[in-house]
Design a protein around this motif. Structure first.
Motif, PDB file in Angstrom:
ATOM      1  N   LEU A  46       0.834  -1.211   0.000  1.00  0.00           N
ATOM      2  CA  LEU A  46       0.000   0.000   0.000  1.00  0.00           C
ATOM      3  C   LEU A  46       0.866   1.258   0.000  1.00  0.00           C
ATOM      4  O   LEU A  46       0.509   2.264  -0.599  1.00  0.00           O
ATOM      5  CB  LEU A  46      -0.919   0.014   1.221  1.00  0.00           C
ATOM      6  CG  LEU A  46      -2.220  -0.765   1.078  1.00  0.00           C
ATOM      7  CD1 LEU A  46      -3.015  -0.696   2.361  1.00  0.00           C
ATOM      8  CD2 LEU A  46      -3.062  -0.217  -0.061  1.00  0.00           C
ATOM      9  N   VAL A  48       3.660   1.677  -1.527  1.00  0.00           N
ATOM     10  CA  VAL A  48       4.109   1.912  -2.911  1.00  0.00           C
ATOM     11  C   VAL A  48       3.027   2.653  -3.687  1.00  0.00           C
ATOM     12  O   VAL A  48       3.303   3.557  -4.474  1.00  0.00           O
ATOM     13  CB  VAL A  48       4.439   0.561  -3.599  1.00  0.00           C
ATOM     14  CG1 VAL A  48       4.934   0.775  -5.004  1.00  0.00           C
ATOM     15  CG2 VAL A  48       5.469  -0.205  -2.792  1.00  0.00           C
ATOM     16  N   ILE A  49       1.769   2.255  -3.443  1.00  0.00           N
ATOM     17  CA  ILE A  49       0.646   2.864  -4.146  1.00  0.00           C
ATOM     18  C   ILE A  49       0.453   4.322  -3.723  1.00  0.00           C
ATOM     19  O   ILE A  49       0.254   5.195  -4.563  1.00  0.00           O
ATOM     20  CB  ILE A  49      -0.650   2.066  -3.855  1.00  0.00           C
ATOM     21  CG1 ILE A  49      -0.554   0.653  -4.402  1.00  0.00           C
ATOM     22  CG2 ILE A  49      -1.893   2.772  -4.358  1.00  0.00           C
ATOM     23  CD1 ILE A  49      -0.680   0.537  -5.884  1.00  0.00           C
ATOM     24  N   PHE A  50       0.520   4.587  -2.413  1.00  0.00           N
ATOM     25  CA  PHE A  50       0.134   5.909  -1.924  1.00  0.00           C
ATOM     26  C   PHE A  50       1.257   6.938  -1.937  1.00  0.00           C
ATOM     27  O   PHE A  50       0.993   8.120  -1.780  1.00  0.00           O
ATOM     28  CB  PHE A  50      -0.423   5.797  -0.497  1.00  0.00           C
ATOM     29  CG  PHE A  50      -1.752   5.104  -0.421  1.00  0.00           C
ATOM     30  CD1 PHE A  50      -2.726   5.343  -1.379  1.00  0.00           C
ATOM     31  CD2 PHE A  50      -2.048   4.227   0.605  1.00  0.00           C
ATOM     32  CE1 PHE A  50      -3.956   4.718  -1.320  1.00  0.00           C
ATOM     33  CE2 PHE A  50      -3.282   3.593   0.678  1.00  0.00           C
ATOM     34  CZ  PHE A  50      -4.234   3.844  -0.288  1.00  0.00           C
ATOM     35  N   CYS A  51       2.507   6.537  -2.091  1.00  0.00           N
ATOM     36  CA  CYS A  51       3.622   7.499  -2.039  1.00  0.00           C
ATOM     37  C   CYS A  51       3.479   8.540  -3.159  1.00  0.00           C
ATOM     38  O   CYS A  51       3.450   8.185  -4.330  1.00  0.00           O
ATOM     39  CB  CYS A  51       4.957   6.788  -2.183  1.00  0.00           C
ATOM     40  SG  CYS A  51       6.338   7.950  -2.179  1.00  0.00           S
ATOM     41  N   PRO A  52       3.381   9.838  -2.823  1.00  0.00           N
ATOM     42  CA  PRO A  52       3.210  10.847  -3.875  1.00  0.00           C
ATOM     43  C   PRO A  52       4.454  10.992  -4.753  1.00  0.00           C
ATOM     44  O   PRO A  52       4.373  11.515  -5.853  1.00  0.00           O
ATOM     45  CB  PRO A  52       2.965  12.146  -3.109  1.00  0.00           C
ATOM     46  CG  PRO A  52       2.842  11.800  -1.686  1.00  0.00           C
ATOM     47  CD  PRO A  52       3.415  10.448  -1.484  1.00  0.00           C
ATOM     48  N   LYS A  73      10.360  12.790   0.429  1.00  0.00           N
ATOM     49  CA  LYS A  73      10.296  14.117   1.031  1.00  0.00           C
ATOM     50  C   LYS A  73       9.902  14.057   2.494  1.00  0.00           C
ATOM     51  O   LYS A  73       9.678  15.089   3.135  1.00  0.00           O
ATOM     52  CB  LYS A  73       9.316  15.003   0.253  1.00  0.00           C
ATOM     53  CG  LYS A  73       9.798  15.320  -1.147  1.00  0.00           C
ATOM     54  CD  LYS A  73       8.727  16.013  -1.957  1.00  0.00           C
ATOM     55  CE  LYS A  73       9.168  16.168  -3.399  1.00  0.00           C
ATOM     56  NZ  LYS A  73       8.042  16.377  -4.299  1.00  0.00           N
ATOM     57  N   GLY A  74       9.721  12.843   3.010  1.00  0.00           N
ATOM     58  CA  GLY A  74       9.443  12.670   4.437  1.00  0.00           C
ATOM     59  C   GLY A  74       8.046  13.087   4.854  1.00  0.00           C
ATOM     60  O   GLY A  74       7.858  13.571   5.970  1.00  0.00           O
ATOM     61  N   CYS A  75       7.041  12.911   3.981  1.00  0.00           N
ATOM     62  CA  CYS A  75       5.697  13.376   4.323  1.00  0.00           C
ATOM     63  C   CYS A  75       5.044  12.494   5.379  1.00  0.00           C
ATOM     64  O   CYS A  75       4.217  12.958   6.153  1.00  0.00           O
ATOM     65  CB  CYS A  75       4.815  13.450   3.083  1.00  0.00           C
ATOM     66  SG  CYS A  75       4.486  11.873   2.302  1.00  0.00           S
ATOM     67  N   GLY A  76       5.367  11.204   5.400  1.00  0.00           N
ATOM     68  CA  GLY A  76       4.807  10.312   6.426  1.00  0.00           C
ATOM     69  C   GLY A  76       3.526   9.617   6.027  1.00  0.00           C
ATOM     70  O   GLY A  76       2.899   8.958   6.862  1.00  0.00           O
ATOM     71  N   ILE A  77       3.093   9.747   4.762  1.00  0.00           N
ATOM     72  CA  ILE A  77       1.872   9.061   4.318  1.00  0.00           C
ATOM     73  C   ILE A  77       2.039   7.551   4.471  1.00  0.00           C
ATOM     74  O   ILE A  77       1.137   6.856   4.933  1.00  0.00           O
ATOM     75  CB  ILE A  77       1.534   9.443   2.854  1.00  0.00           C
ATOM     76  CG1 ILE A  77       0.996  10.865   2.800  1.00  0.00           C
ATOM     77  CG2 ILE A  77       0.517   8.481   2.253  1.00  0.00           C
ATOM     78  CD1 ILE A  77       0.611  11.354   1.432  1.00  0.00           C
ATOM     79  N   ASN A  80       1.583   6.535   8.036  1.00  0.00           N
ATOM     80  CA  ASN A  80       0.202   6.727   8.478  1.00  0.00           C
ATOM     81  C   ASN A  80      -0.740   5.679   7.903  1.00  0.00           C
ATOM     82  O   ASN A  80      -1.696   5.267   8.564  1.00  0.00           O
ATOM     83  CB  ASN A  80      -0.255   8.130   8.054  1.00  0.00           C
ATOM     84  CG  ASN A  80      -1.531   8.558   8.736  1.00  0.00           C
ATOM     85  OD1 ASN A  80      -1.652   8.439   9.947  1.00  0.00           O
ATOM     86  ND2 ASN A  80      -2.480   9.033   7.968  1.00  0.00           N
ATOM     87  N   GLU A  81      -0.489   5.237   6.669  1.00  0.00           N
ATOM     88  CA  GLU A  81      -1.409   4.315   6.004  1.00  0.00           C
ATOM     89  C   GLU A  81      -1.030   2.851   6.211  1.00  0.00           C
ATOM     90  O   GLU A  81      -1.809   1.970   5.869  1.00  0.00           O
ATOM     91  CB  GLU A  81      -1.456   4.610   4.499  1.00  0.00           C
ATOM     92  CG  GLU A  81      -2.071   5.949   4.141  1.00  0.00           C
ATOM     93  CD  GLU A  81      -3.460   6.144   4.718  1.00  0.00           C
ATOM     94  OE1 GLU A  81      -4.263   5.198   4.704  1.00  0.00           O
ATOM     95  OE2 GLU A  81      -3.732   7.252   5.200  1.00  0.00           O
TER      96      GLU A  81
ATOM     97  N   THR B  33      -0.189  11.881  -6.000  1.00  0.00           N
ATOM     98  CA  THR B  33      -0.605  10.481  -5.905  1.00  0.00           C
ATOM     99  C   THR B  33      -1.684  10.187  -6.940  1.00  0.00           C
ATOM    100  O   THR B  33      -1.649   9.144  -7.609  1.00  0.00           O
ATOM    101  CB  THR B  33      -1.139  10.179  -4.496  1.00  0.00           C
ATOM    102  OG1 THR B  33      -0.145  10.530  -3.551  1.00  0.00           O
ATOM    103  CG2 THR B  33      -1.493   8.719  -4.326  1.00  0.00           C
ATOM    104  N   THR B 231       1.168  16.650   6.851  1.00  0.00           N
ATOM    105  CA  THR B 231       1.419  16.065   5.526  1.00  0.00           C
ATOM    106  C   THR B 231       1.089  14.572   5.439  1.00  0.00           C
ATOM    107  O   THR B 231       0.844  14.068   4.358  1.00  0.00           O
ATOM    108  CB  THR B 231       2.898  16.241   5.127  1.00  0.00           C
ATOM    109  OG1 THR B 231       3.711  15.765   6.184  1.00  0.00           O
ATOM    110  CG2 THR B 231       3.222  17.681   4.855  1.00  0.00           C
ATOM    111  N   SER B 232       1.077  13.876   6.583  1.00  0.00           N
ATOM    112  CA  SER B 232       0.863  12.425   6.525  1.00  0.00           C
ATOM    113  C   SER B 232      -0.609  12.047   6.379  1.00  0.00           C
ATOM    114  O   SER B 232      -0.929  10.882   6.207  1.00  0.00           O
ATOM    115  CB  SER B 232       1.433  11.778   7.780  1.00  0.00           C
ATOM    116  OG  SER B 232       0.748  12.252   8.908  1.00  0.00           O
TER     117      SER B 232
END
Lengths: 91, 319
Positions: A46, A48-52, A73-77, A80-81, B33, B231-232
């Motif tokens: 997941l 891999v899919i969500f990384c902007p 860029k260290g967003c943390g998505i 979190n996911e 995304t 951002t997360s």
């Protein structure tokens, strides 16, 4: 700093962009860095899919993931996911 | 009408990115995304055109380009006109025998380039029936120039041109139902999507490419800078928008509405529908609504969300 610039005769017509963005590294933007715990990771992909930024690569031949810190860029998505909480953001 | 294209997460992860790393979107960018996922759905040679907006600015800073497809930049108002020109040129080249294979055309535009500035070019292009996919990545304001309100900004959201203060509670008007406007043009395919439901998004993008004639895809794309959240949380907020029915997922094939799976579950089990507060409290642009002064605005947002949800259920034939 002096850089070599192209003259008007060398640049492409209409100012077409001629370099791939993968030559421009955005990795130094980040404060926090995602670190994966391979024990907890179930390779659901997941992240891999969500990384902007497309900064997490799936390596089918090694059956493993690879984080590309040159672009992250260290967003943390991803942290979190992650359904298994296998990714932690570290300073 | 549509091919039975089935895919797994591994196949999608193995497909090369056509929107490459190294673009200069903010950390946690929702639209980035969305574009990566839409471009995972391409079926062959594709030409992309992009209106002015965030994704154009961040992807092509000279001399670097993030696009691995042929790509044309155009002004704010005419991305749909540009896409129809590309499609017409391909048609002529095919007729003259210069090219044999089929080439798909995708147009990307933000909410400013669609709701406000680009709507007349879009309306004209779909009326002429050009075969292209138009993807609207909706970050609900002009984020690239500094968060000015657009036709896509929801009621009560604070932006720099509709600031919450002593007089107004953020934007006083309501969000324009753009996807319904496109259905009213009687085009073969219109759909809404959210990046959290990535499988649904990729399937819909592929359907939009496969259909003969114009297709319109409205995708919600949270923006951490403009919506004022960490951002997360981008993907989490795109999920909450669907779960609170602020942004329901549906598709319209030849004018027949049908709910997509995530929203259909909520329609059949209404107890799963979350109150709008859960969505609003995640974002700083709605922070003022939780002060006593603007307390009624949340009820107003809930009322308008319910009204639009009930209207959608009626169109889908669910009571």
């Amino acid at each position: 700093m002096k850089t070599e610039k192209k003259g008007w005769k060398e640049i492409p017509i209409a100012g077409v962009c001629w370099k791939p963005s993968t030559e421009y590294l955005t990795g130094d933007w980040k404060t926090y860095k995602p670190v994966r715990d391979p024990e907890k990771c179930k390779l659901c992909l997941l992240c891999v899919i969500f990384c902007p930024d497309g900064a997490i690569h799936w390596k089918p031949e090694e059956n493993d993931l690879e984080f590309d810190y040159n672009f992250c860029k260290g967003c943390g998505i991803c942290a979190n996911e992650c359904p298994f909480k296998a990714i932690e953001m570290k300073l | 009408m549509f091919s039975e294209w089935k895919f797994t997460i591994r196949e999608i992860a193995e497909k090369p990115d056509l929107f490459m790393s190294g673009h200069r979107a903010c950390a946690g960018c929702g639209p980035a995304t969305v574009i990566r996922l839409v471009l995972k759905a391409v079926r062959g040679p594709t030409i992309v055109t992009c209106a002015t907006g965030c994704m154009e600015v961040v992807s092509t800073i000279y001399p670097y380009t993030a696009w691995a497809t042929p790509w044309i930049h155009t002004a704010f108002e005419n991305v749909a006109a540009n896409a129809s020109g590309i499609e017409a040129a391909i048609k002529v080249l095919k007729r003259k025998g210069r090219i044999k294979q089929h080439i798909d055309v995708i147009a990307f535009a933000g909410d400013g380039g669609t709701y406000d500035i680009g709507i007349q070019a879009l309306s004209g292009a779909v009326e002429r029936g050009h075969d292209f996919l138009y993807v609207l990545y909706d970050n609900e304001a002009y984020m690239n120039t500094g968060i000015q309100r657009s036709g896509g900004t929801p009621h009560g959201a604070a932006t720099t041109t509709s600031p919450a203060g002593t007089v107004i509670p953020g934007k006083p008007q309501y969000k324009k139902p753009i996807a319904d406007i496109m259905v009213a043009h009687d085009i073969p395919y219109v759909a809404t999507a959210s990046p959290y439901y990535w499988k649904d998004l990729i399937t819909k993008a592929r359907k939009g490419l496969e259909v003969e004639g114009p297709a319109f895809l409205h995708v919600i794309a949270p923006c951490p800078r403009g919506w004022r959240y960490d951002t997360s949380k981008s993907i989490e907020i795109s999920r909450l928008a669907v779960e609170t029915c602020i942004f329901p997922l549906w598709e319209s094939i030849n004018g027949e509405y049908q709910l997509s799976a995530p929203s259909k579950t909520i329609a059949l089990k209404p107890e799963r529908k979350k109150p709008v507060e859960e969505y609003l409290k995640t974002q700083g642009r709605f922070r003022h609504l939780f002060t006593p002064k603007f307390k009624g605005v949340i009820e107003e947002i809930q009322r308008i969300t319910d009204k639009r949800w009930q209207r959608l259920l009626k169109k889908c034939g669910i009571n």
